[in-house]
Design a protein around this motif. Structure first.
Motif, short mmCIF file in Angstrom:
data_model
loop_
_atom_site.label_atom_id
_atom_site.label_comp_id
_atom_site.label_asym_id
_atom_site.label_seq_id
_atom_site.Cartn_x
_atom_site.Cartn_y
_atom_site.Cartn_z
N SER A 379 -9.30 -2.30 -3.87
CA SER A 379 -8.36 -1.71 -4.42
C SER A 379 -7.50 -1.06 -3.56
O SER A 379 -6.31 -0.92 -3.67
CB SER A 379 -8.80 -0.91 -5.55
OG SER A 379 -9.37 -1.75 -6.39
N LEU A 380 -7.96 -0.01 -2.81
CA LEU A 380 -7.29 0.64 -1.78
C LEU A 380 -6.52 -0.19 -0.87
O LEU A 380 -5.42 0.07 -0.34
CB LEU A 380 -8.04 1.71 -1.27
CG LEU A 380 -8.88 2.75 -1.97
CD1 LEU A 380 -9.94 3.38 -1.24
CD2 LEU A 380 -7.63 3.91 -2.36
N LYS A 381 -7.18 -1.12 -0.33
CA LYS A 381 -6.41 -2.29 0.43
C LYS A 381 -5.27 -2.91 -0.18
O LYS A 381 -4.05 -3.14 0.68
CB LYS A 381 -7.58 -3.15 1.22
CG LYS A 381 -8.43 -2.78 2.07
CD LYS A 381 -9.06 -3.69 2.97
CE LYS A 381 -9.80 -2.97 3.91
NZ LYS A 381 -11.16 -3.69 4.28
N TRP A 382 -5.27 -3.14 -1.29
CA TRP A 382 -4.27 -3.72 -2.24
C TRP A 382 -3.15 -2.54 -2.13
O TRP A 382 -2.02 -2.95 -2.08
CB TRP A 382 -4.66 -3.86 -3.63
CG TRP A 382 -3.61 -4.49 -4.46
CD1 TRP A 382 -3.14 -5.75 -4.78
CD2 TRP A 382 -2.45 -3.71 -5.37
NE1 TRP A 382 -2.23 -5.90 -5.27
CE2 TRP A 382 -1.76 -4.75 -5.86
CE3 TRP A 382 -2.32 -2.32 -5.43
CZ2 TRP A 382 -0.64 -4.24 -6.51
CZ3 TRP A 382 -1.13 -2.01 -6.01
CH2 TRP A 382 -0.22 -2.80 -6.54
N ASN A 386 0.76 -3.20 -0.74
CA ASN A 386 1.77 -3.50 -1.79
C ASN A 386 2.40 -2.28 -2.23
O ASN A 386 3.24 -2.32 -3.39
CB ASN A 386 1.09 -4.05 -3.08
CG ASN A 386 0.36 -5.54 -2.82
OD1 ASN A 386 1.28 -6.43 -2.71
ND2 ASN A 386 -0.89 -5.53 -2.46
N THR A 387 2.32 -1.04 -1.52
CA THR A 387 3.03 0.05 -1.98
C THR A 387 3.84 0.70 -0.92
O THR A 387 3.45 0.35 0.35
CB THR A 387 2.19 1.25 -2.23
OG1 THR A 387 1.25 1.45 -1.17
CG2 THR A 387 1.29 0.75 -3.58
N PRO A 388 5.02 1.20 -0.69
CA PRO A 388 5.83 1.84 0.17
C PRO A 388 4.83 2.80 1.19
O PRO A 388 3.87 3.43 0.41
CB PRO A 388 6.85 2.66 -0.49
CG PRO A 388 7.18 2.03 -1.73
CD PRO A 388 5.61 1.65 -2.38
N LYS A 389 5.17 2.73 2.30
CA LYS A 389 4.33 3.59 3.09
C LYS A 389 4.32 5.04 3.10
O LYS A 389 3.33 5.76 3.21
CB LYS A 389 4.68 3.60 4.86
CG LYS A 389 4.28 2.20 5.25
CD LYS A 389 4.28 2.56 6.84
CE LYS A 389 3.40 1.17 7.54
NZ LYS A 389 4.12 0.42 8.68
N ASP A 390 5.29 5.76 2.42
CA ASP A 390 5.44 7.10 2.06
C ASP A 390 4.91 7.33 0.69
O ASP A 390 5.38 8.66 0.30
CB ASP A 390 6.88 7.75 2.43
CG ASP A 390 7.93 7.14 1.56
OD1 ASP A 390 9.07 7.66 1.32
OD2 ASP A 390 7.34 6.09 0.82
N SER A 391 4.23 6.61 0.21
CA SER A 391 3.75 6.70 -1.13
C SER A 391 2.96 7.82 -1.40
O SER A 391 1.92 8.00 -0.15
CB SER A 391 3.39 5.49 -2.17
OG SER A 391 4.09 4.63 -1.88
#
Lengths: 500, 467
Positions: A379-382, A386-391
């Motif tokens: 899940s963390l790899k997902w 799949n999320t912006p880098k500064d999230s």
């Protein structure tokens, strides 16, 4: 026993120790705890920028860090020559296994009996707590504990004529100071050692007094350099590492006899008690030193000034050394009696007792230990992909290092509490976000910490929830689900409004 | 070159080194802030004299000492406003410091290292880079010890010096009296003086102490969870002792216990005084620590070690540790923030609020709030002397850290606080580490708080009690 035979047996024991560990760490995909992932991140940081994470852009959304960085640099050096995965799995276990070599040399020096020393080394392979805490964890204790023993051995053998012992001691102590704050415990043991000798009207040799003076100032200076900011921020509470009260009970647990017996082993425990009783008021400098280690460690555990795992490891190793002394005394006693011919059977019975009380429990502990869930990692790899880098990703304290290391995103909290002034408030707020049924309240706090994603994994167990109570709100959208693990995206941004 | 000449030269070098260090810090501070440092408690002293106060009208104190008026008298009589006279402050700091160094030079015989360690000691830097009554008190105490040691007729001058010490700082006076007790008793033992003369001297010296004795309650300073934060510099104690120096003091007390009994007596006296007035006790302990540490270093250098490698590295390490503590502290002292913005804010508060409007801020600014704004406050730095200080301190902490409006409001109402003063220093580590933590979050998100004053370093909020 010939030296070559003893060396060969010692090598075999070292290999047994390593492969016993190997069996457990090699087959495990993930590590036992999130701290291992923090170490991975440190090594990667040194690889990319040549410095450890003193300024961490991800943890707590960005923060300053203080720590003993020696262990991370050590792993980095190995990773120059070997693949990182191999280094992170193998090197800590190799280093941890060197403990039995040191136990051999220490017991041999005290007992002058190589066979007894080898037997102690064998016992030392299966100290349950040491195996549990160092097999699949990438813990700095894998270096700290052998260094503790090595410095102890050198201290006992230091002589003016053997200049190499002095130089080696200086280098070892410096490395020990940089690798772990447990070097302070070593200094305390030296000081208690002086007092115990004074009580017995014994005096230390001049060279040892000089060594102690050097050791005190060396360790002091290094720790001041490393932890100056933490000392100024937290004062003496730096001992408890600014851990929030609700977690302190876990890290600095109360100690009881049953716990010690379980994690250290019954056989070493009871025989060690006998040896401490017998030699406490006898003029034996070497044994007195290890009695001072046991005394200091026990006091620190009782007053909850060191973590339980480190305290039990030190006790376990000292008890193993005392067991060797006991066995030597027992052999010498039997030699004077008519039961001399039963020595071999005594040895066998001790091995069987040890097998039942230490080896099997060690195996059991390692077999049933909890590791980081593979689904959590995926899940963390997902999230990483799949999320912006500064999230910013919200998780529990135990997930913080996983979020920064595996998902490579900013976290709200993790278990490195030093220099964080509002840690208790953060914990309270995170609990509110996970457990509140009022979406406005949750959104307010989510906005305050700039959270973009909420991870629902360990929070379920920690806060006894099945899911977010406001999950049906339009402000949160489920973007990922994997078995029981969910990731929600925050869609609404709350403006800072005046509270009516 | 003979031994005595060598020691003399080293002592002169030590004095030069000390002067250079103090000058550097003062010049550095002045170059950044265009002002010298005035100790906070000095503001309180000046206020006492200016208004002829017999009790503190702006914070509830259980004890209100009448000692330490000399600076206030000085400014009152000469009609100077001390804060406007930078040159005067600079000269006063340098003169006091030079006299102290000279007295140390006279009082120590072969121990030249003390003059090198002293300027690296945090307590020394703290005391002697500020204009304060404590530095004067130390100077007069050293002078009185010198004259007591010198000869029998010099005792009269010693008595005058001692009286001034007791006037400036009662606890230092108590310490000086204990030292006199011991020194004079030794003279009687060695038949250098008859016992009648001993009793007369002791009686004479106790008179100033009785005259300045005004303690009605002993309030132990160890009221917080730990006193370590108030004792050791490494834990954040501004007037504290460095851990390394403390360790060397302990080693020195053990090693030299038979050689120098007066130091043992001094140490015990200092410990006792610490329980009553920690800062004074720490000053004395620091002095003892520096003396013993320097003696230990000399012994280490002069003695033959079994291992020359260990000797060299150990001596270097000891100096590293001492220098590290000193330099870190020097940096803190030299970089003390300018007070001009805070003073402007407090003066605005004085002109724009009712005289009974209580202010709330970090206790570090307590004296300045009382002096410049002349408004009641919850706490000042003299925590041990304030009534119910523990409860007030805990409530202050709660106010600072809570983001709960109800909790914050109820505590502010409990103490009838009308104004809240927030400085940049508070936001940058003194109280909070990030923006909008705790009270700051509440202040910025609640109509009950209105920002009424703002400059580059200070914000003042007015709190309206909810109906």
């Amino acid at each position: 026993m010939k030296k070559s035979t003893a060396a060969l047996v010692l090598l075999v024991l070292f290999i047994i120790s390593f492969f016993f560990r190997f069996y457990f760490f090699y087959n495990t995909e993930t590590y036992d705890n999130d701290q291992a992932y923090y170490v991975i991140r440190q090594v990667e940081s040194i690889k990319s920028s040549k410095t450890a994470l003193y300024d961490d852009p991800l943890s707590y959304g960005g923060r300053e860090n203080v720590f003993s960085s020696g262990f991370y640099y050590m792993l980095y050096l190995f990773s120059i020559f070997f693949p990182e995965d191999i280094v992170l799995k193998f090197i800590p276990n190799i280093l941890a296994s060197t403990t039995i070599v040191l136990i051999y040399f220490i017991v041999k020096q005290i007992t002058k009996n190589p066979f007894v020393a080898l037997f102690s080394s064998f016992i030392g392979i299966f100290i349950p707590i040491y195996l549990l805490e160092t097999t699949n964890t990438i813990s700095p204790n894998t270096v700290a504990v052998p260094m503790f023993l090595f410095c102890s051995y050198l201290f006992l053998n230091i002589e003016p004529k053997k200049e190499w012992t002095i130089i080696l001691y200086i280098i070892s102590l410096l490395i020990f100071s940089v690798v772990s704050a447990a070097s302070i415990i070593f200094i305390m043991c030296l000081l208690l050692h002086i007092i115990l000798l004074k009580v017995e009207n014994m005096s230390l040799t001049k060279i040892k007094k000089e060594t102690i003076i050097f050791s005190i100032f060396c360790v002091l200076w290094v720790q001041f350099l490393l932890f100056k900011k933490a000392l100024l921020s937290h004062g003496p509470y730096v001992v408890w590492q600014n851990i929030p009260f609700e977690f302190i009970i876990n890290y600095f647990s109360e100690i009881n006899i049953l716990l010690i017996i379980y994690f250290v082993g019954i056989v070493p425990f009871f025989y060690a008690l006998y040896i401490i009783y017998k030699y406490f008021f006898q003029k034996k400098e070497d044994i007195s030193f290890f009695i001072s280690i046991v005394s200091i460690t026990t006091m620190l555990l009782i007053f909850r000034l060191i973590k339980l795992d480190l305290g039990l490891i030190l006790l376990g190793i000292c008890f193993t050394i005392f067991f060797g002394i006991y066995y030597r005394d027992l052999e010498q006693y039997l030699d004077k009696t008519r039961f001399k011919k039963f020595k071999f059977w005594l040895f066998i019975s001790l091995v069987i007792a040890f097998l039942i009380t230490s080896i099997l429990p060690s195996y059991n502990l390692l077999e049933n230990r909890q590791t980081v869930n593979a689904h959590s990692i995926s899940s963390l790899k997902w999230i990483e992909q799949n999320t912006p880098k500064d999230s910013v990703v919200l998780g529990t304290v135990e997930e913080g290092n996983l979020i920064t290391s595996v998902a490579k995103r900013r976290s709200v909290i993790d278990n490195n509490f030093l220099l964080i002034s509002d840690v208790n408030q953060r914990l309270e707020d995170i609990k509110t976000i996970y457990t509140s049924s009022i979406v406005v309240k949750a959104l307010e706090l989510v906005g305050f910490y700039g959270v973009d994603y909420l991870l629902i994994d360990q929070a379920k167990e920690e806060y006894e929830i099945d899911d977010l109570r406001y999950k049906t709100s339009d402000c949160f959208r489920l973007v990922h689900s994997n078995k029981d693990i969910k990731v929600y995206k925050v869609l609404c941004k709350v403006e800072k409004e005046k509270i009516e | 070159m003979n031994e005595n000449k060598k020691i003399k030269i080293m002592k002169y070098l030590g004095i030069v080194f000390s002067m250079v260090v103090i000058f550097s810090i003062l010049i550095h501070h002045y170059s950044i802030h265009s002002s010298f440092i005035i100790n906070d408690s000095t503001y309180d002293t000046i206020r006492k004299v200016k208004f002829g106060l017999t009790e503190d009208n702006l914070v509830e104190k259980s004890i209100y000492s009448k000692s330490g008026h000399v600076l206030g008298l000085f400014t009152e009589k000469l009609e100077y406003n001390i804060t406007d006279h930078e040159k005067l402050i600079f000269i006063a700091i340098i003169v006091v410091f030079a006299i102290v160094l000279f007295l140390i030079y006279l009082l120590t015989s072969k121990n030249y290292i003390v003059l090198f360690i002293l300027p690296l000691s945090p307590f020394f830097l703290n005391i002697f880079t500020e204009f304060s009554d404590i530095s004067l008190a130390v100077m007069f105490l050293l002078a009185s010890l010198f004259f007591m040691k010198t000869g029998k007729y010099m005792h009269v001058i010693g008595l005058i010096m001692f009286s001034i010490t007791a006037y400036l700082n009662f606890y230092l006076g108590v310490f000086g009296w204990i030292m006199l007790l011991f020194l004079e008793q030794r003279k009687v033992q060695n038949k250098m003086q008859n016992s009648r003369f001993y009793v007369i001297k002791l009686a004479a010296y106790i008179i100033p102490l009785i005259f300045f004795f005004d303690i009605s309650k002993i309030n132990s300073y160890f009221f917080q969870k730990t006193a370590l934060e108030r004792i050791f510099v490494e834990f954040g104690a501004y007037n504290g002792i460095a851990i390394a120096t403390f360790i060397m003091m302990c080693i020195g007390l053990y090693m030299f216990r038979d050689e120098n009994r007066i130091i043992n007596v001094a140490f015990v006296a200092a410990i006792v005084i610490s329980f009553v007035h920690l800062i004074t006790g720490l000053i004395i302990i620091n002095g003892i620590a520096v003396y013993l540490a320097s003696k230990l270093i000399i012994r280490m250098i002069e003695e033959r070690w079994e291992s020359s490698v260990l000797k060299q590295i150990s001596v270097i390490l000891i100096f590293c540790v001492i220098v590290f503590s000193g330099v870190s502290f020097m940096h803190e002292v030299g970089s003390k923030k300018s007070e001009a913005d805070l003073i402007d804010g407090l003066l605005w508060l004085k002109d724009n609020s009712a005289s009974d409007a209580a202010a709330f801020t970090h206790h570090k600014y307590g004296y300045k709030v009382k002096f410049f704004a002349e408004r009641p406050i919850l706490l000042d730095t003299d925590l041990a002397l304030i009534k119910n200080s523990r409860e007030k301190y805990d409530d202050s902490t709660e106010i600072f850290n809570s983001r709960n409006l109800e909790k914050t409001s109820s505590l502010l109402e409990k103490y009838r606080i009308k104004f809240i003063i927030i400085t940049d220093e508070m936001k940058q580590g003194l109280v909070w580490n990030k923006n909008e933590e705790g009270l700051v979050f509440v202040l910025e998100n609640n109509p009950q708080f209105e920002k009424v004053y703002e400059n580059s370093n200070v914000d003042i909020y007015e709190f309206s009690i909810s109906s």
